[in-house]
Design a protein around this motif. Structure first.
Motif, PDB file in Angstrom:
ATOM      1  N   MET A  42      -1.571  -6.036   4.470  1.00 17.02           N
ATOM      2  CA  MET A  42      -1.321  -6.286   3.051  1.00 17.02           C
ATOM      3  C   MET A  42      -0.796  -5.034   2.365  1.00 17.02           C
ATOM      4  O   MET A  42       0.096  -5.114   1.546  1.00 17.02           O
ATOM      5  CB  MET A  42      -2.603  -6.785   2.379  1.00 17.02           C
ATOM      6  CG  MET A  42      -2.454  -7.054   0.912  1.00 17.02           C
ATOM      7  SD  MET A  42      -1.296  -8.353   0.530  1.00 17.02           S
ATOM      8  CE  MET A  42      -2.384  -9.681   0.219  1.00 17.02           C
ATOM      9  N   GLN A  43      -1.377  -3.876   2.722  1.00 13.21           N
ATOM     10  CA  GLN A  43      -0.949  -2.636   2.094  1.00 13.21           C
ATOM     11  C   GLN A  43       0.494  -2.303   2.462  1.00 13.21           C
ATOM     12  O   GLN A  43       1.255  -1.840   1.615  1.00 13.21           O
ATOM     13  CB  GLN A  43      -1.874  -1.495   2.487  1.00 13.21           C
ATOM     14  CG  GLN A  43      -1.649  -0.243   1.673  1.00 13.21           C
ATOM     15  CD  GLN A  43      -2.700   0.814   1.959  1.00 13.21           C
ATOM     16  OE1 GLN A  43      -3.368   0.776   2.975  1.00 13.21           O
ATOM     17  NE2 GLN A  43      -2.833   1.763   1.043  1.00 13.21           N
ATOM     18  N   THR A  44       0.884  -2.569   3.715  1.00 12.60           N
ATOM     19  CA  THR A  44       2.264  -2.321   4.139  1.00 12.60           C
ATOM     20  C   THR A  44       3.225  -3.209   3.360  1.00 12.60           C
ATOM     21  O   THR A  44       4.276  -2.750   2.904  1.00 12.60           O
ATOM     22  CB  THR A  44       2.415  -2.555   5.652  1.00 12.60           C
ATOM     23  OG1 THR A  44       1.491  -1.719   6.344  1.00 12.60           O
ATOM     24  CG2 THR A  44       3.816  -2.271   6.118  1.00 12.60           C
ATOM     25  N   LEU A  45       2.875  -4.475   3.196  1.00 17.16           N
ATOM     26  CA  LEU A  45       3.713  -5.399   2.421  1.00 17.16           C
ATOM     27  C   LEU A  45       3.866  -4.910   0.986  1.00 17.16           C
ATOM     28  O   LEU A  45       4.973  -4.934   0.428  1.00 17.16           O
ATOM     29  CB  LEU A  45       3.104  -6.803   2.437  1.00 17.16           C
ATOM     30  CG  LEU A  45       3.832  -7.859   1.590  1.00 17.16           C
ATOM     31  CD1 LEU A  45       5.256  -8.060   2.078  1.00 17.16           C
ATOM     32  CD2 LEU A  45       3.055  -9.165   1.608  1.00 17.16           C
ATOM     33  N   LEU A  46       2.789  -4.451   0.404  1.00 16.02           N
ATOM     34  CA  LEU A  46       2.825  -3.940  -0.964  1.00 16.02           C
ATOM     35  C   LEU A  46       3.760  -2.735  -1.072  1.00 16.02           C
ATOM     36  O   LEU A  46       4.584  -2.654  -1.996  1.00 16.02           O
ATOM     37  CB  LEU A  46       1.413  -3.570  -1.415  1.00 16.02           C
ATOM     38  CG  LEU A  46       1.219  -3.221  -2.877  1.00 16.02           C
ATOM     39  CD1 LEU A  46       1.625  -4.369  -3.773  1.00 16.02           C
ATOM     40  CD2 LEU A  46      -0.230  -2.844  -3.126  1.00 16.02           C
ATOM     41  N   ILE A  47       3.684  -1.826  -0.120  1.00 11.72           N
ATOM     42  CA  ILE A  47       4.539  -0.640  -0.118  1.00 11.72           C
ATOM     43  C   ILE A  47       6.004  -1.031   0.025  1.00 11.72           C
ATOM     44  O   ILE A  47       6.877  -0.507  -0.686  1.00 11.72           O
ATOM     45  CB  ILE A  47       4.108   0.335   0.997  1.00 11.72           C
ATOM     46  CG1 ILE A  47       2.754   0.943   0.662  1.00 11.72           C
ATOM     47  CG2 ILE A  47       5.159   1.431   1.212  1.00 11.72           C
ATOM     48  CD1 ILE A  47       2.104   1.693   1.805  1.00 11.72           C
ATOM     49  N   VAL A  48       6.289  -1.963   0.916  1.00  8.25           N
ATOM     50  CA  VAL A  48       7.667  -2.418   1.118  1.00  8.25           C
ATOM     51  C   VAL A  48       8.199  -3.083  -0.149  1.00  8.25           C
ATOM     52  O   VAL A  48       9.327  -2.808  -0.586  1.00  8.25           O
ATOM     53  CB  VAL A  48       7.755  -3.369   2.333  1.00  8.25           C
ATOM     54  CG1 VAL A  48       9.106  -4.065   2.393  1.00  8.25           C
ATOM     55  CG2 VAL A  48       7.491  -2.608   3.626  1.00  8.25           C
ATOM     56  N   LEU A  49       7.408  -3.961  -0.752  1.00  7.80           N
ATOM     57  CA  LEU A  49       7.848  -4.647  -1.972  1.00  7.80           C
ATOM     58  C   LEU A  49       8.085  -3.669  -3.119  1.00  7.80           C
ATOM     59  O   LEU A  49       9.076  -3.787  -3.854  1.00  7.80           O
ATOM     60  CB  LEU A  49       6.832  -5.711  -2.386  1.00  7.80           C
ATOM     61  CG  LEU A  49       6.801  -6.977  -1.535  1.00  7.80           C
ATOM     62  CD1 LEU A  49       5.653  -7.877  -1.961  1.00  7.80           C
ATOM     63  CD2 LEU A  49       8.121  -7.713  -1.612  1.00  7.80           C
ATOM     64  N   ILE A  50       7.189  -2.713  -3.283  1.00  2.85           N
ATOM     65  CA  ILE A  50       7.372  -1.705  -4.340  1.00  2.85           C
ATOM     66  C   ILE A  50       8.645  -0.906  -4.091  1.00  2.85           C
ATOM     67  O   ILE A  50       9.444  -0.676  -5.012  1.00  2.85           O
ATOM     68  CB  ILE A  50       6.138  -0.781  -4.450  1.00  2.85           C
ATOM     69  CG1 ILE A  50       4.948  -1.552  -5.016  1.00  2.85           C
ATOM     70  CG2 ILE A  50       6.442   0.439  -5.317  1.00  2.85           C
ATOM     71  CD1 ILE A  50       3.626  -0.802  -4.947  1.00  2.85           C
ATOM     72  N   GLY A  51       8.845  -0.494  -2.848  1.00  2.00           N
ATOM     73  CA  GLY A  51      10.047   0.271  -2.521  1.00  2.00           C
ATOM     74  C   GLY A  51      11.324  -0.510  -2.793  1.00  2.00           C
ATOM     75  O   GLY A  51      12.266   0.004  -3.397  1.00  2.00           O
ATOM     76  N   LEU A  52      11.356  -1.766  -2.346  1.00  2.16           N
ATOM     77  CA  LEU A  52      12.531  -2.603  -2.598  1.00  2.16           C
ATOM     78  C   LEU A  52      12.758  -2.812  -4.087  1.00  2.16           C
ATOM     79  O   LEU A  52      13.896  -2.730  -4.572  1.00  2.16           O
ATOM     80  CB  LEU A  52      12.371  -3.959  -1.899  1.00  2.16           C
ATOM     81  CG  LEU A  52      12.535  -3.980  -0.395  1.00  2.16           C
ATOM     82  CD1 LEU A  52      12.152  -5.349   0.158  1.00  2.16           C
ATOM     83  CD2 LEU A  52      13.959  -3.626  -0.001  1.00  2.16           C
ATOM     84  N   HIS A  53      11.679  -3.100  -4.797  1.00  2.21           N
ATOM     85  CA  HIS A  53      11.781  -3.361  -6.233  1.00  2.21           C
ATOM     86  C   HIS A  53      12.341  -2.139  -6.976  1.00  2.21           C
ATOM     87  O   HIS A  53      13.248  -2.267  -7.796  1.00  2.21           O
ATOM     88  CB  HIS A  53      10.397  -3.741  -6.772  1.00  2.21           C
ATOM     89  CG  HIS A  53      10.394  -4.272  -8.162  1.00  2.21           C
ATOM     90  ND1 HIS A  53      10.992  -5.452  -8.522  1.00  2.21           N
ATOM     91  CD2 HIS A  53       9.837  -3.783  -9.304  1.00  2.21           C
ATOM     92  CE1 HIS A  53      10.819  -5.669  -9.805  1.00  2.21           C
ATOM     93  NE2 HIS A  53      10.119  -4.665 -10.310  1.00  2.21           N
ATOM     94  N   ILE A  54      11.823  -0.981  -6.652  1.00  3.26           N
ATOM     95  CA  ILE A  54      12.255   0.236  -7.340  1.00  3.26           C
ATOM     96  C   ILE A  54      13.671   0.630  -6.944  1.00  3.26           C
ATOM     97  O   ILE A  54      14.516   0.885  -7.811  1.00  3.26           O
ATOM     98  CB  ILE A  54      11.270   1.388  -7.071  1.00  3.26           C
ATOM     99  CG1 ILE A  54       9.937   1.105  -7.764  1.00  3.26           C
ATOM    100  CG2 ILE A  54      11.846   2.722  -7.535  1.00  3.26           C
ATOM    101  CD1 ILE A  54       8.825   2.066  -7.384  1.00  3.26           C
ATOM    102  N   LEU A  55      13.953   0.683  -5.647  1.00  6.29           N
ATOM    103  CA  LEU A  55      15.274   1.137  -5.200  1.00  6.29           C
ATOM    104  C   LEU A  55      16.393   0.208  -5.662  1.00  6.29           C
ATOM    105  O   LEU A  55      17.411   0.666  -6.192  1.00  6.29           O
ATOM    106  CB  LEU A  55      15.304   1.298  -3.684  1.00  6.29           C
ATOM    107  CG  LEU A  55      14.450   2.439  -3.135  1.00  6.29           C
ATOM    108  CD1 LEU A  55      14.435   2.399  -1.616  1.00  6.29           C
ATOM    109  CD2 LEU A  55      14.953   3.779  -3.640  1.00  6.29           C
ATOM    110  N   ALA A  56      16.192  -1.090  -5.482  1.00  8.07           N
ATOM    111  CA  ALA A  56      17.219  -2.039  -5.915  1.00  8.07           C
ATOM    112  C   ALA A  56      17.350  -2.036  -7.437  1.00  8.07           C
ATOM    113  O   ALA A  56      18.467  -2.088  -7.978  1.00  8.07           O
ATOM    114  CB  ALA A  56      16.893  -3.440  -5.408  1.00  8.07           C
ATOM    115  N   GLY A  57      16.228  -1.954  -8.131  1.00  8.99           N
ATOM    116  CA  GLY A  57      16.255  -1.933  -9.598  1.00  8.99           C
ATOM    117  C   GLY A  57      16.945  -0.695 -10.158  1.00  8.99           C
ATOM    118  O   GLY A  57      17.704  -0.787 -11.126  1.00  8.99           O
TER     119      GLY A  57
END
Length: 119
Positions: free
Chosen positions: A1-16
């Motif tokens: 779950m923590q890995t998924l959270l890190i990936v989602l945060i990274g994608l959200h921030i970088l793409a945004g």
């Protein structure tokens, strides 16, 4: 779950950051590069929104407090910005980018202040 959270945060921030940054740059340059950056911007918009939906599902289950309302306003502004950019690609691209830049600025502000709205 923590890995998924890190990936989602990274994608959200970088793409945004790419999406908002390129929008601001296009507006600042008077529309130069708007056509070239259209597809990458829309791709970044899709990634940003989908990652945001994933983050919402993980981090904001339950009631709608002040933080969630602030984030929802930002999300709504981002979705409208993507729609404006898509709708004005050919006609009035610069005007659409300007409107989107304002909406994305509101989105960024909402994300920045969301954690402090509950006090």
């Amino acid at each position: 779950m923590q890995t998924l959270l890190i990936v989602l945060i990274g994608l959200h921030i970088l793409a945004g950051v790419f999406w908002a940054g390129s929008t601001f740059a296009i507006v600042r340059s008077g529309g130069a590069g708007a056509d070239t950056l259209f597809r990458p911007q829309m791709g970044a918009a899709v990634i940003t929104v989908l990652a945001g939906i994933g983050l919402w599902g993980i981090l904001h289950r339950g009631g709608m407090g002040p933080m969630e309302r602030t984030l929802a306003l930002g999300a709504l502004c981002a979705i409208v910005a993507a729609g404006v950019q898509g709708a004005t690609r050919r006609k009035n691209a610069l005007k659409g980018q300007r409107i989107a830049a304002g909406l994305l600025a509101v989105t960024v502000i909402c994300m920045a202040i969301a954690r402090y709205t509950g006090f």
